[in-house]
Scaffold this active site. Sequence first.
Site, mmCIF file in Angstrom:
data_model
loop_
_atom_site.group_PDB
_atom_site.id
_atom_site.type_symbol
_atom_site.label_atom_id
_atom_site.label_comp_id
_atom_site.label_asym_id
_atom_site.label_seq_id
_atom_site.Cartn_x
_atom_site.Cartn_y
_atom_site.Cartn_z
ATOM 1 C CB CYS A 31 -0.866 0.140 1.222
ATOM 2 S SG CYS A 31 -1.377 -1.313 1.948
ATOM 3 C CD GLU A 104 -1.668 -7.391 -3.755
ATOM 4 O OE1 GLU A 104 -1.138 -8.213 -3.005
ATOM 5 O OE2 GLU A 104 -1.902 -6.227 -3.411
ATOM 6 C CE1 TYR A 170 -2.774 -10.567 -1.219
ATOM 7 C CE2 TYR A 170 -4.249 -8.709 -1.613
ATOM 8 C CZ TYR A 170 -3.399 -9.400 -0.778
ATOM 9 O OH TYR A 170 -3.172 -8.936 0.495
ATOM 10 C CG HIS A 173 -2.287 -9.936 3.465
ATOM 11 N ND1 HIS A 173 -1.561 -10.047 2.314
ATOM 12 C CD2 HIS A 173 -1.390 -9.740 4.454
ATOM 13 C CE1 HIS A 173 -0.269 -9.916 2.594
ATOM 14 N NE2 HIS A 173 -0.135 -9.744 3.880
ATOM 15 C CG ASP A 266 3.093 -9.893 5.141
ATOM 16 O OD1 ASP A 266 4.212 -10.372 4.903
ATOM 17 O OD2 ASP A 266 2.395 -9.329 4.285
ATOM 18 C CG ASP A 419 25.050 17.907 18.313
ATOM 19 O OD1 ASP A 419 23.985 17.726 17.685
ATOM 20 O OD2 ASP A 419 25.133 17.857 19.558
HETATM 21 P P1 ADP Z 1 15.886 16.565 15.364
HETATM 22 O O1 ADP Z 1 15.026 15.373 15.583
HETATM 23 O O2 ADP Z 1 15.127 17.764 14.930
HETATM 24 O O3 ADP Z 1 17.056 16.281 14.470
HETATM 25 P P2 ADP Z 1 17.309 16.168 17.936
HETATM 26 O O4 ADP Z 1 16.749 16.570 19.228
HETATM 27 O O5 ADP Z 1 17.384 14.722 17.619
HETATM 28 O O6 ADP Z 1 16.516 16.979 16.814
HETATM 29 O O7 ADP Z 1 18.792 16.737 17.807
HETATM 30 C C1 ADP Z 1 19.136 18.032 18.154
HETATM 31 C C2 ADP Z 1 20.659 18.153 18.349
HETATM 32 O O8 ADP Z 1 21.006 19.517 18.473
HETATM 33 C C3 ADP Z 1 21.190 17.476 19.624
HETATM 34 O O9 ADP Z 1 22.241 16.595 19.285
HETATM 35 C C4 ADP Z 1 21.778 18.636 20.464
HETATM 36 O O10 ADP Z 1 22.964 18.249 21.138
HETATM 37 C C5 ADP Z 1 22.098 19.674 19.401
HETATM 38 N N1 ADP Z 1 22.087 21.047 19.893
HETATM 39 C C6 ADP Z 1 21.067 21.698 20.515
HETATM 40 N N2 ADP Z 1 21.415 22.969 20.789
HETATM 41 C C7 ADP Z 1 22.689 23.144 20.342
HETATM 42 C C8 ADP Z 1 23.590 24.257 20.306
HETATM 43 N N3 ADP Z 1 23.237 25.437 20.766
HETATM 44 N N4 ADP Z 1 24.822 24.068 19.769
HETATM 45 C C9 ADP Z 1 25.173 22.873 19.269
HETATM 46 N N5 ADP Z 1 24.354 21.797 19.251
HETATM 47 C C10 ADP Z 1 23.128 21.925 19.781
#
Ligand code: ADP
Length: 699
Positions: A31, A104, A170, A173, A266, A419
Amino acid sequence: MARDPKHDILFEPVRIGPKTLRNRFYAVPHCTGFGAEKPGSQARFRGMKAEGGWAAVCTEEALVSVDSDYWPVISVRVWDDDDRRNLALMCEDAHEHGALAGIELTHGGVHARARESRCPAVGPSQIASDYEPFVVPKAMEPDDVRRIRESWVEAARQSRDAGFDIVYVYGGHSYLPLQFLSPFYNRRTDAYGGSFENRARFWVETLEAVREAVGDECAIAVRLCVDALGPAGVELDEGLAFVRHADHLVDLWDVNVGSITEWSKDSGASRFYPEGYQLEWTGRVREATAKPIVGVGRLTNPDRMAEIVASGAWDLIGAARPSISDPFLPKKIEAGQYGEIRECIGCNVCISKAEWGNHLGCTQNATAGEEYRRGWHPERFEPAANADRDVLVVGAGPAGMECAIVLGKRGFRRVHLVDAAEDVGGSFRWVPRLPGIGEWARVVNWRRIQLERLRNVEVITRTHLDATAAREYGAEIVIVATGARWSADGLNAVTHDPVRGADASLPHVLTPEQIMLDGKRPPGNRVVLWDGEGYFTAAGIAELLALEGYDVTLATFYDRVAPVTDETLEGPMLRKRLHDVRVRPAVSFVATEVEPGVLRGHDEFEEPVELAADGVVLVSQRLSDDALYLELVADRVALEENGVEAVYRIGDCVAPRMPADAIFDGHRLAREIDSENPALPLPYVRERAVLASLEISSA
Ligand code: ADP
Ligand code: SF4
């Protein structure tokens, strides 16, 4: 990198009746929510798999007659010339890319709710549908049997004329042919009920008629759940008996397990089923036939695929989800690009979107379902008009990673993905550590490899950026992907207020991140989770804590635990697992106050309820971590002074949502980063009926 010779076997052609499959990769029916309603999406979505190297691509269920109307579930319909013309688009797309096209054909029988056509459901006997208990069918009379057989033949002719190479009869299911075969549905005493031969008669006669009509030009396929693993079908002995019985009429056996009510077996979620799990049953079909067999089981590992073919169990490797997650899986294996394979994580979000949201989407593949309406290609990326800019992406969660990858592939001069944490992944640094969903780590693993390969993308971890640092970073475009956090005070959908006394800085109040990232644990043995999300988080933490020996209650205002997991086919088995590890459910419960030792609230009738709790875990809702974005955009002058031309935000930092949607958001922004206003999605092609004339006849 060259392909491993042991995978050569996967690229041998296979003959099915009058047609030849170019290799052993077969995209089975599944689907999409496109059905007959979105012919452009249908054509391009299946065509993309053909382009990616699948030897055959198939539609979802294609209803042969009006009394099989399945509305509001979206299906293909083969009812008239317009349907045929629309379906021809899919065949052309498949053929252009060297694949066969399969349809299908089916009839839903007792389960066809017919909310559009208002026809009564029909079935072998007048017993209410186990899938839609409100639907009670008409017991089919000999004329109905003839009529539906003729509809099938007519639909098969239309399918052939549309260009289909493979025509299904088919019944899997728990659809009509299987309803006749199964004593659970069939209580007839005429020539179509009773003995095995009688119960098989409807299916066999339909096969004979379809074969007679189109069998010289099309391969005839049967899709059969060889073991229903429940009452709504047949068990393996009768499944194999049917294969033997009808083998002379069939060119391709497409086999699986489960039923309409046990579909979760499935399309097994990775939470419960490992790769290749269906072989336990469908691996036995070879005992009953020498004809080509296609089976499924969320296979993404080419070694495993080659072993299965070499063992003789199946001739063809079937896939629904692995082909959604990576339409180019066959071509990547063919070229030996193993690290490029975007492996399905078995989350079943594709199903939740296709069935309930009515437009397919995928966690791993943000382009799934967007091939036609947005013109996205999973492997091709246009150079961006503003690629000479430097881009800073703050936050390397799923959304930030996806965005940086697409920007990298669109040729940006420099993309920095920064990050604060010690590693990439954001919330997915801990989500896959919840019990049972380790395969979800593929979300990060695939993206990590992509990022490593992109020379213009640099990943910088352990670096927290505040607004000044982001402004002064030196990038003209700043994208904030800072994600979301679980509320620390119990703010929730029901009361729209925090829970009195809830404060996650206290020892007896906890959030998911505190448990998963900081190792915080409740001060005593009795713990209550209060769940307002209804998806995987509370259930996962409940199981984890129960396995650690805590006495766990999972309280929620929903009327059952984790209702969102019903949409991903995980619900019943997940609740059973929680039951097995002695997690107590407390449903229809609204929390209002937490104190050391107790969580107070009320039930659906406003009667007070107290739950003993040494610790309370708040899973009430998430809140966007949007402070950085808001601070940046609040000072346009400072941005200009630092040469920042644009600031955008993506993912959970805009609004917390399913991982699939956060990833989609990151992908979308990068695809449209050179549009007039990238903050807003470009319009997509809508597929809708537009009346040729506004004159409505009263005749
Ligand atoms: P999304 O699902 O939108 O990708 P997440 O919460 O999984 O968001 O990831 C957000 C990331 O942003 C985290 O790894 C966090 O450490 C990082 N983060 C948040 N604020 C900052 C910041 N000011 N500087 C650097 N990294 C940040
Ligand atoms: Fe696989 Fe999940 Fe994508 Fe479905 S949504 S194809 S289960 S990754």
